[in-house]
Design an enzyme around this catalytic site. Structure first.
Site, PDB file in Angstrom:
ATOM      1  N   LYS A   1       9.405  -1.946  -3.725  1.00  9.73           N
ATOM      2  CA  LYS A   1       9.982  -1.348  -2.506  1.00  9.73           C
ATOM      3  C   LYS A   1      11.290  -2.013  -2.095  1.00  9.73           C
ATOM      4  CE  LYS A   1       6.359  -3.789  -0.276  1.00  9.73           C
ATOM      5  NZ  LYS A   1       5.347  -3.679  -1.222  1.00  9.73           N
TER       6      LYS A   1
ATOM      7  N   GLU B   1       5.621   5.543  -7.088  1.00 11.75           N
ATOM      8  CA  GLU B   1       4.519   5.798  -6.151  1.00 11.75           C
ATOM      9  C   GLU B   1       4.019   4.520  -5.478  1.00 11.75           C
ATOM     10  OE1 GLU B   1       2.817   9.075  -5.446  1.00 11.75           O
ATOM     11  OE2 GLU B   1       2.665   7.627  -3.831  1.00 11.75           O
TER      12      GLU B   1
ATOM     13  N   ILE C   1      -2.197   4.970  -2.276  1.00  6.87           N
ATOM     14  CA  ILE C   1      -2.213   6.297  -1.628  1.00  6.87           C
ATOM     15  C   ILE C   1      -1.124   7.173  -2.268  1.00  6.87           C
ATOM     16  CG2 ILE C   1      -2.047   7.527   0.570  1.00  6.87           C
ATOM     17  CD1 ILE C   1      -2.651   4.948   2.016  1.00  6.87           C
TER      18      ILE C   1
ATOM     19  N   GLY D   1      -6.727 -13.253   2.333  1.00  3.79           N
ATOM     20  CA  GLY D   1      -5.775 -12.765   1.319  1.00  3.79           C
ATOM     21  C   GLY D   1      -5.027 -11.509   1.731  1.00  3.79           C
TER      22      GLY D   1
ATOM     23  N   GLU E   1       0.448 -13.118   3.306  1.00  6.00           N
ATOM     24  CA  GLU E   1       1.056 -14.162   2.474  1.00  6.00           C
ATOM     25  C   GLU E   1       1.121 -15.465   3.280  1.00  6.00           C
ATOM     26  OE1 GLU E   1       2.618 -13.557  -0.583  1.00  6.00           O
ATOM     27  OE2 GLU E   1       2.254 -11.397  -0.588  1.00  6.00           O
TER      28      GLU E   1
ATOM     29  N   ASP F   1       8.838  -5.112   5.744  1.00  9.64           N
ATOM     30  CA  ASP F   1       8.083  -4.458   4.671  1.00  9.64           C
ATOM     31  C   ASP F   1       7.841  -2.983   5.027  1.00  9.64           C
ATOM     32  OD1 ASP F   1       5.973  -4.767   2.302  1.00  9.64           O
ATOM     33  OD2 ASP F   1       4.980  -3.701   3.935  1.00  9.64           O
TER      34      ASP F   1
ATOM     35  N   LYS G   1       9.308   0.665   3.249  1.00 13.38           N
ATOM     36  CA  LYS G   1       8.474   1.807   2.863  1.00 13.38           C
ATOM     37  C   LYS G   1       8.926   3.077   3.585  1.00 13.38           C
ATOM     38  CE  LYS G   1       4.562  -1.195   1.981  1.00 13.38           C
ATOM     39  NZ  LYS G   1       3.465  -1.882   2.666  1.00 13.38           N
TER      40      LYS G   1
ATOM     41  N   GLY H   1      -2.978  -4.501  -2.999  1.00  5.05           N
ATOM     42  CA  GLY H   1      -4.026  -4.985  -3.901  1.00  5.05           C
ATOM     43  C   GLY H   1      -3.626  -4.749  -5.348  1.00  5.05           C
TER      44      GLY H   1
HETATM   45  N1  LIG Z   1       0.600  -6.798  -4.511  1.00  7.23           N
HETATM   46  C1  LIG Z   1       0.542  -5.613  -3.902  1.00  7.23           C
HETATM   47  O1  LIG Z   1      -0.429  -5.292  -3.213  1.00  7.23           O
HETATM   48  C2  LIG Z   1       1.680  -4.651  -4.048  1.00  7.23           C
HETATM   49  C3  LIG Z   1       1.547  -3.334  -3.510  1.00  7.23           C
HETATM   50  C4  LIG Z   1       2.587  -2.416  -3.676  1.00  7.23           C
HETATM   51  C5  LIG Z   1       3.739  -2.807  -4.334  1.00  7.23           C
HETATM   52  N2  LIG Z   1       3.865  -4.098  -4.802  1.00  7.23           N
HETATM   53  C6  LIG Z   1       5.119  -4.463  -5.461  1.00  7.23           C
HETATM   54  O2  LIG Z   1       4.848  -4.886  -6.791  1.00  7.23           O
HETATM   55  C7  LIG Z   1       5.795  -5.880  -7.176  1.00  7.23           C
HETATM   56  C8  LIG Z   1       5.052  -7.136  -7.634  1.00  7.23           C
HETATM   57  O3  LIG Z   1       4.226  -7.594  -6.584  1.00  7.23           O
HETATM   58  P1  LIG Z   1       3.099  -8.705  -6.811  1.00  7.23           P
HETATM   59  O4  LIG Z   1       2.357  -8.811  -5.538  1.00  7.23           O
HETATM   60  O5  LIG Z   1       2.353  -8.431  -8.077  1.00  7.23           O
HETATM   61  O6  LIG Z   1       4.034 -10.006  -6.984  1.00  7.23           O
HETATM   62  P2  LIG Z   1       3.741 -11.334  -7.749  1.00  7.23           P
HETATM   63  O7  LIG Z   1       2.299 -11.690  -7.649  1.00  7.23           O
HETATM   64  O8  LIG Z   1       4.774 -12.311  -7.274  1.00  7.23           O
HETATM   65  O9  LIG Z   1       4.000 -10.983  -9.276  1.00  7.23           O
HETATM   66  C9  LIG Z   1       5.284 -10.834  -9.793  1.00  7.23           C
HETATM   67  C10 LIG Z   1       5.224 -11.173 -11.272  1.00  7.23           C
HETATM   68  O10 LIG Z   1       6.512 -10.892 -11.841  1.00  7.23           O
HETATM   69  C11 LIG Z   1       6.955 -12.031 -12.563  1.00  7.23           C
HETATM   70  N3  LIG Z   1       8.412 -12.124 -12.501  1.00  7.23           N
HETATM   71  C12 LIG Z   1       9.173 -12.258 -11.378  1.00  7.23           C
HETATM   72  N4  LIG Z   1      10.478 -12.327 -11.723  1.00  7.23           N
HETATM   73  C13 LIG Z   1      10.533 -12.246 -13.064  1.00  7.23           C
HETATM   74  C14 LIG Z   1      11.609 -12.271 -14.001  1.00  7.23           C
HETATM   75  N5  LIG Z   1      12.876 -12.398 -13.624  1.00  7.23           N
HETATM   76  N6  LIG Z   1      11.306 -12.156 -15.310  1.00  7.23           N
HETATM   77  C15 LIG Z   1      10.012 -12.037 -15.711  1.00  7.23           C
HETATM   78  N7  LIG Z   1       8.953 -12.004 -14.875  1.00  7.23           N
HETATM   79  C16 LIG Z   1       9.218 -12.116 -13.571  1.00  7.23           C
HETATM   80  C17 LIG Z   1       6.277 -13.221 -11.905  1.00  7.23           C
HETATM   81  O11 LIG Z   1       6.229 -14.227 -12.847  1.00  7.23           O
HETATM   82  P3  LIG Z   1       5.773 -15.718 -12.546  1.00  7.23           P
HETATM   83  O12 LIG Z   1       4.307 -15.674 -12.843  1.00  7.23           O
HETATM   84  O13 LIG Z   1       6.562 -16.506 -13.509  1.00  7.23           O
HETATM   85  O14 LIG Z   1       6.103 -16.026 -11.114  1.00  7.23           O
HETATM   86  C18 LIG Z   1       4.909 -12.640 -11.520  1.00  7.23           C
HETATM   87  O15 LIG Z   1       4.003 -12.713 -12.589  1.00  7.23           O
HETATM   88  C19 LIG Z   1       6.700  -6.116  -5.952  1.00  7.23           C
HETATM   89  O16 LIG Z   1       7.852  -5.315  -6.059  1.00  7.23           O
HETATM   90  C20 LIG Z   1       5.832  -5.629  -4.795  1.00  7.23           C
HETATM   91  O17 LIG Z   1       6.608  -5.195  -3.692  1.00  7.23           O
HETATM   92  C21 LIG Z   1       2.850  -5.006  -4.697  1.00  7.23           C
END
Ligand SMILES: NC(=O)c1ccc[n+]([C@@H]2O[C@H](COP(=O)([O-])OP(=O)(O)OC[C@H]3O[C@@H](n4cnc5c(N)ncnc54)[C@H](OP(=O)(O)O)[C@@H]3O)[C@@H](O)[C@H]2O)c1
Length: 412
Positions: A84, A108, A115, A166, A169, A180, A184, A281
């Site tokens: 996002k 999405e 959703i 959880g 953050e 955030d 959206k 999640g």
């Molecule tokens: N979590 C949710 O509920 C959720 C919901 C909707 C959308 N999103 C979106 O999904 C995306 C990821 O969210 P997340 O919660 O999964 O975040 P996260 O837990 O921080 O995971 C991000 C992953 O990407 C890796 N990464 C970051 N920069 C990188 C780079 N330059 N090269 C290679 N790998 C890299 C990180 O690696 P490291 O392990 O090395 O740090 C980590 O494994 C975000 O855009 C977020 O807005 C998340």
């Protein structure tokens, strides 16, 4: 999920999906269940591999992500992203890059995770002329507000509980400050109104300055306080904002508790459609990412609709011209004539009062008012004068009220 559901995906789409190279930063990090031979720290192994048909991006952030995705699209690959932050700042240019290369970008998961609101807006409701999108699009703040209202917790206690479970953050600023939700809403209003709406076009407030007292007073008056994303069309222009607002207890959004998200879509054609579910999640987000991949398989070349539309060129409506109803709480010196003075200032600005409750506390009294709808610029002007009255002590509290005077979201 791709492995578990591989057979179903193949039966439905006729395609077998194979996971190709996976870009990581740290090869030594434990990643249970992942085929380590696929891992690479070299972006070229993903972006320069001609056998890669679609690039999935779930690393977040704008840099270096924007460059990677632009390259992927320019080379004709489809892109699926959950990002996002990136979409709300650079969505239109990524859509244009996809269009120019004859490929597509799907996102999405970037708004409300599991959703399927973007798919519903861009496909199911494409011709429904959406008039407004009102949503609880941040689960962290909805959990905190639910705990404050239902269990009488303070903001600090509810935030700590959200962190323990959880839902928040360690640094909750993006969520509780409203950024955030604003990202959206930029994405959802672009899709709903077929126009360019960026994060900078969405003024936002969070719940970090909300006081328990107002949550309790609102409940006494028959409202729940929710952090709302509110986007609507006003004379052909787009107004998209995020703020905490009073929602009548019998409104469908008032019933959305805990970390869930909900989006209420309004149109004269379909009246109201509300989508409810988990807005965050890991597996929930993965479900939307996989669904986007399936859409690409399903539409590729057969093309139902390649990229979301963003060419209507609608102006952004200045907040001062948007009409809203307000809840106001003032701490005043308990002396004759204060209510009359406040009422006359609102009256001079053409803002009328719907309900007043006064609670005496010795020398001081609490004046709680619910006002009728009016242009926000007039309300702001009146509040500036009210705050400067000698009898008004401390900082007044003002919150918007959903649907007052009309019942529908468009009546905000
Ligand atoms: N979590 C949710 O509920 C959720 C919901 C909707 C959308 N999103 C979106 O999904 C995306 C990821 O969210 P997340 O919660 O999964 O975040 P996260 O837990 O921080 O995971 C991000 C992953 O990407 C890796 N990464 C970051 N920069 C990188 C780079 N330059 N090269 C290679 N790998 C890299 C990180 O690696 P490291 O392990 O090395 O740090 C980590 O494994 C975000 O855009 C977020 O807005 C998340």
């Amino acid at each position: 999920m791709l492995a578990d559901q591989g057979a179903t995906i193949e039966r439905a789409s006729g395609h077998r999906l194979e996971v190709g190279p996976v870009l990581v930063r740290d090869l030594s990090k434990p990643r249970p269940g992942v085929d380590r031979s696929l891992l690479t720290t070299d972006p070229e192994r993903v972006l320069g591999d001609p056998s890669v048909a679609a690039v999935v991006e779930v690393m977040g952030g704008v840099d270096p992500t924007l460059g990677y995705l632009r390259r992927a699209l320019e080379s004709g690959r489809a892109v699926v992203t959950a990002n996002k932050q990136l979409l709300s700042r650079h969505g239109p240019e990524l859509l244009s890059a996809a269009e120019a290369a004859g490929t597509e970008i799907r996102f999405e998961a970037s708004a409300c995770a599991a959703i399927p609101v973007i798919k519903v807006l861009r496909e199911s409701l494409l011709a429904a002329e959406i008039a407004s999108v009102v949503g609880i699009v941040n689960g962290t703040t909805n959990f905190i507000l639910t705990e404050m209202r239902r269990r009488g917790r303070s903001y600090g206690d509810a935030l700590r509980l959200a962190q323990e479970l959880g839902y928040a953050e360690a640094d909750p600023t993006e969520d509780v400050g409203g950024a955030d939700a604003a990202a959206k809403m930029a994405i959802l209003s672009s899709i709903a109104f077929h126009s360019r709406v960026l994060l900078d076009d969405v003024p936002y407030e969070g719940i970090d300055r909300l006081q328990s007292e107002d949550v309790e007073l609102a409940a006494e008056l028959g409202f729940a306080i929710k952090l709302l994303g509110v986007a609507c069309l006003i004379d052909g222009g787009v107004s998209a904002r995020v703020y905490p607002a009073l929602v009548p207890a019998d409104h469908p959004l008032a019933a959305i508790g805990g970390p869930d998200n909900a989006v209420l879509l309004e149109s004269s054609t379909v009246r109201q459609i509300m989508l409810v579910g988990p807005g965050a999640g890991g597996r929930e987000t993965a479900s939307a990412v996989v669904a986007d991949l399936l859409s690409i398989l399903g539409t590729h070349r057969g093309s139902f609709l390649h990229n979301a539309l963003a060419d209507a060129g609608r102006p952004i409506v200045p907040p001062a011209l948007v009409e809203s109803a307000f809840y106001v709480r003032l701490q005043v010196t308990d002396q004759p004539g204060v209510l009359a003075a406040v009422a006359s200032i609102f009256g001079e600005q053409g803002v009328s009062i719907r309900t007043v409750v006064q609670k005496g506390e010795g020398e001081s009294a609490r004046l709680v008012m619910v006002l009728h709808r009016g242009p926000e610029g007039r309300f702001e002007a009146a509040m500036e004068r009210v705050s400067s009255l000698d009898a008004v002590n401390g900082e007044p509290v003002a919150l918007r009220v959903l649907g007052a005077g009309g019942g529908a979201a468009t009546a905000l």
